[in-house]
Design an enzyme around this catalytic site. Structure first.
Site, PDB file in Angstrom:
ATOM      1  N   MET B   1       0.844  -1.193   0.000  1.00  0.00           N
ATOM      2  CA  MET B   1       0.000   0.000   0.000  1.00  0.00           C
ATOM      3  C   MET B   1       0.887   1.255   0.000  1.00  0.00           C
ATOM      4  O   MET B   1       1.991   1.248   0.500  1.00  0.00           O
ATOM      5  CB  MET B   1      -0.902   0.000   1.229  1.00  0.00           C
ATOM      6  CG  MET B   1      -1.732  -1.259   1.349  1.00  0.00           C
ATOM      7  SD  MET B   1      -2.997  -1.373   0.068  1.00  0.00           S
ATOM      8  CE  MET B   1      -4.340  -0.472   0.856  1.00  0.00           C
ATOM      9  N   CYS B   2       0.359   2.305  -0.531  1.00  0.00           N
ATOM     10  CA  CYS B   2       1.085   3.562  -0.639  1.00  0.00           C
ATOM     11  C   CYS B   2       0.102   4.681  -0.282  1.00  0.00           C
ATOM     12  O   CYS B   2      -1.054   4.425   0.045  1.00  0.00           O
ATOM     13  CB  CYS B   2       1.590   3.778  -2.064  1.00  0.00           C
ATOM     14  SG  CYS B   2       2.424   2.327  -2.778  1.00  0.00           S
ATOM     15  N   ARG B   3       0.537   5.896  -0.348  1.00  0.00           N
ATOM     16  CA  ARG B   3      -0.328   7.065  -0.178  1.00  0.00           C
ATOM     17  C   ARG B   3      -0.030   8.027  -1.318  1.00  0.00           C
ATOM     18  O   ARG B   3       1.100   8.133  -1.775  1.00  0.00           O
ATOM     19  CB  ARG B   3      -0.069   7.774   1.159  1.00  0.00           C
ATOM     20  CG  ARG B   3      -0.304   6.937   2.418  1.00  0.00           C
ATOM     21  CD  ARG B   3      -1.772   6.738   2.762  1.00  0.00           C
ATOM     22  NE  ARG B   3      -2.353   5.609   2.045  1.00  0.00           N
ATOM     23  CZ  ARG B   3      -3.633   5.194   2.201  1.00  0.00           C
ATOM     24  NH1 ARG B   3      -4.435   5.819   3.037  1.00  0.00           N
ATOM     25  NH2 ARG B   3      -4.104   4.172   1.500  1.00  0.00           N
ATOM     26  N   ASN B 112      -2.164   2.961  -5.972  1.00  0.00           N
ATOM     27  CA  ASN B 112      -2.043   2.437  -4.611  1.00  0.00           C
ATOM     28  C   ASN B 112      -2.899   1.198  -4.526  1.00  0.00           C
ATOM     29  O   ASN B 112      -4.044   1.218  -4.969  1.00  0.00           O
ATOM     30  CB  ASN B 112      -2.548   3.476  -3.614  1.00  0.00           C
ATOM     31  CG  ASN B 112      -2.854   2.859  -2.272  1.00  0.00           C
ATOM     32  OD1 ASN B 112      -2.087   2.024  -1.789  1.00  0.00           O
ATOM     33  ND2 ASN B 112      -3.969   3.242  -1.688  1.00  0.00           N
TER      34      ASN B 112
END
Lengths: 264, 264, 264, 264
Positions: B1-3, B112
């Protein structure tokens, strides 16, 4: 604040301290539990002793958890004495030269802690490093300055006294020109024969420091945080202590730079 | 996961989204609150539109919080349309080529989410990218593959349909060869005129996605997490939605790649 | 030794100086012709002025020719006044903090040259930097020390005199504690309004320095080496000169720090 | 084009091949003499065998001459069998994953050369790598693809035949979809027991390859360029050759992938 781990004993793969334990140093780089900064991802470093008097040194700017070189080096290198560090910057840049451990000749050194308001007296700290050691000043950290000052104060002949004098000089600067907390520190360093560690603060909040002897391994880990959360045998080192680890023995003496300052 | 965070509107300094807010993207890089990985420190990237049709692109492997270049660029660059991303790797290496946003011609793209068991069908995903776009395959991420596949499916002429077809192809691979969860994704992309975003999952756990129009700024932020925790006006975009942002308007349509798969 | 290029005039894309010419700065990073080190690949940097008084700054450790960020930034950014530098280390590490241009407030600064035996008097040079400027000491280069010393000597009020005093102090240290050649330098710096450059040596071997006005562009390039090998109009700046570039005008005055030293 | 050096014999410090000789690999990184690209500064890498079947691996993006980690590692590590590589990119990015040597399990591999027009058939080369090996595809180089294809062709059981089949497949792609020169290559690889090397071209311009046995060291260096310019005993390996180095012995056999292609 940062996290670090050191080892002295029968040779083991570095990963046995740095990567494999349940609360390994790599784990602490993104989930430290006993300091304010859970994330210690502003660089990583190793110093390990082998055939030569000078240790090998590896430092890089990536978080420990994503550094493919770190993973391979720790899975390949065996050593009887090594230091490893994951960094959380207190202001200086993320660069190799600001990463621990620092190495000068056969000596390696790493540090965790805080000198309040260091930026306001950095020039004065630098000025206390003699020319002979200033050539080794590569970065901008308080940690490297403390190491070089300790070398200049005679780390070679009397490590405890040298570290005490260096710390006292820093504390004087901190009290004169810095802000509270003046000094909070743990450090580990080695000449390739013995492993030294100290825990000290000018207030009641010295950073944590633990050690544990393993019969299985025939060696001892000295760490910021225990490497397993549910493992017996981890002992806390009291604040204001200086430790000498050699073979399976440990000598702890009071570390009291304030006395030097009072006497000065 | 990323932002990630994107912006369209009157030109602003990039730092007004990326660095300055209380829960800015940089803050989310070490303290995200609405995803499993609080730490998103496996690289950072920007794409911003200016005088030329092609966006500027900056990507690097350091954590966003310690990247001096990022700090200076976002304090200097103004843009009416930009994308920014902090990465938490789901397995692939921390390298510039694996960092978002990806750029091909005038298009920029960031993502994401998660394709379960991607490594087991990566070769098949790569094989679906036509030669003309495979030259742009620089890294190893699922994200870049999805972008190139969407370009090949006609992102230029019908962005929603192209993304739908590309996602459907991925989902088919994921269901045939991967593991659950098959698809969970948000993405933002742009041709320099419009900002597109989508939120989708093959189960009930689509990653979060919000937007907010600011009269003061004359622009809209589209983000993984609201940029201020106590600010009114942040609206959640429902799962299975495709959004087109242009000027101050927003058009939301259902995003349903599963229908394509059923029809296939 | 290093190579650098600066520009003042009508806004142009940075690539028009840095990447596109036949003997561009990027070309000089692997094939410089007028200095001992053909390869200048120990880092690269940019400073450019835009809407704000403070310039944007980009520095990285990769060779200029392989830096994807540099390529994209120079193709995207337009500026009326910018500095660019490719580095060949004379000993200090390849780190961002050792890369030029250095920036403090609205001032940017870059340097090419040599202070013989600098390592033996580095501590003394550092000690000459007042506290107020020492906080900006991030790396270990002679170049950054010269810049900070010039700021302390009044770069703001009288750039030529300040640079002269700073250079004289360095030359005194070099003659007292260093080795020949004592000082060989070119430098360029700016406050966002004017572009300054100087060429000086304590012997007969000052590094090369050229400039050329382009009517087509409505601007002037100031460079270590002409940007095209067969182009007319490149003029060499004589050794021991201080240049002020503003608009399309150029003022050259003698630069004679030795006189200061004699008078001292 | 790149430069590389390998060693098999009594354990030595890696620096004895990589850093210390007059025309060491590090020297070749900025001053190679027997290839078109004198500068080979797009990354550096090591693989060395020790106690474990899997080799250690170190790769980074900096020029070899400025990499402090490389300097320390090669001064500290001893090995009886190691590979080292300095890279000059033929187009792909400077990233760790594009640096040699590549490692899969106990195998290490490095390459120097050229596949004309590779970008136009890269997707087809990737498609020839079976799923089991595609998970090891981390970068975008032709070199890594050749290695993975060779593994898939049976490097474990018959290294010469596997490399021949893999090279033949590449040459077919190159002739069908690429441009001249189709194939020019040297490669070195190892399973930790033997060192293999080959030299081949589809035209008359195979890259250079030399070896030399040292009685003093009790070992043999296999290199792109002799490590000393005035040293006797360096022997050139003929083009279209496959070499097996084990202990102090060397077996050279013809390497003729074209025959496979004719038979196909």
């Amino acid at each position: 604040m940062c996290r670090w781990a050191a080892y002295i004993g029968r040779p083991i793969y570095l990963e046995d301290v740095i990567c494999r334990p349940g609360h390994s140093l790599v784990r602490q780089s993104h989930g430290a539990q006993r300091c304010h900064t859970a994330v210690n991802a502003d660089g990583v470093g190793l110093a390990w002793y082998g055939d030569r008097p000078e240790p090998g040194q590896y430092r890089d700017v990536m978080p420990a958890w994503s550094d493919s070189n770190l993973r391979s080096l720790t899975a390949t290198l065996k050593s009887h004495l090594f230091l490893a560090h994951v960094r959380a910057s207190t202001g200086t840049a993320t660069s190799r030269n600001n990463c621990h451990p620092f190495v000068v000749g056969k000596w390696s050194f790493m540090h965790n802690g805080q000198f309040g308001g260091y930026d306001s007296y950095r020039r004065h700290a630098d000025a206390l490093i003699p020319d002979d050691y200033y050539q080794h000043r590569k970065g901008a950290t308080d940690s490297e300055a403390l190491f070089l000052m300790a070398l200049a104060e005679g780390l070679e002949t009397d490590p405890a006294a040298a570290m005490s004098r260096a710390t006292a000089k820093f504390e004087t600067l901190a009290r004169d020109r810095g802000t509270a907390p003046h000094v909070r520190l743990t450090a580990a360093f080695s000449d390739g024969q013995r492993l030294y560690a100290l825990r000290y603060a000018s207030d009641d909040h010295a950073p944590t420091l633990y050690h544990r002897w393993s019969d299985t391994r025939g060696g001892r880990a000295v760490v910021s945080e225990p490497l397993e959360s549910d493992e017996e045998g981890w002992q806390e080192i009291p604040a204001q202590s200086f430790c000498v680890f050699q073979g399976d023995s440990l000598t702890v003496t009071p570390f009291n730079p304030a006395a030097l300052r009072a006497a000065a």
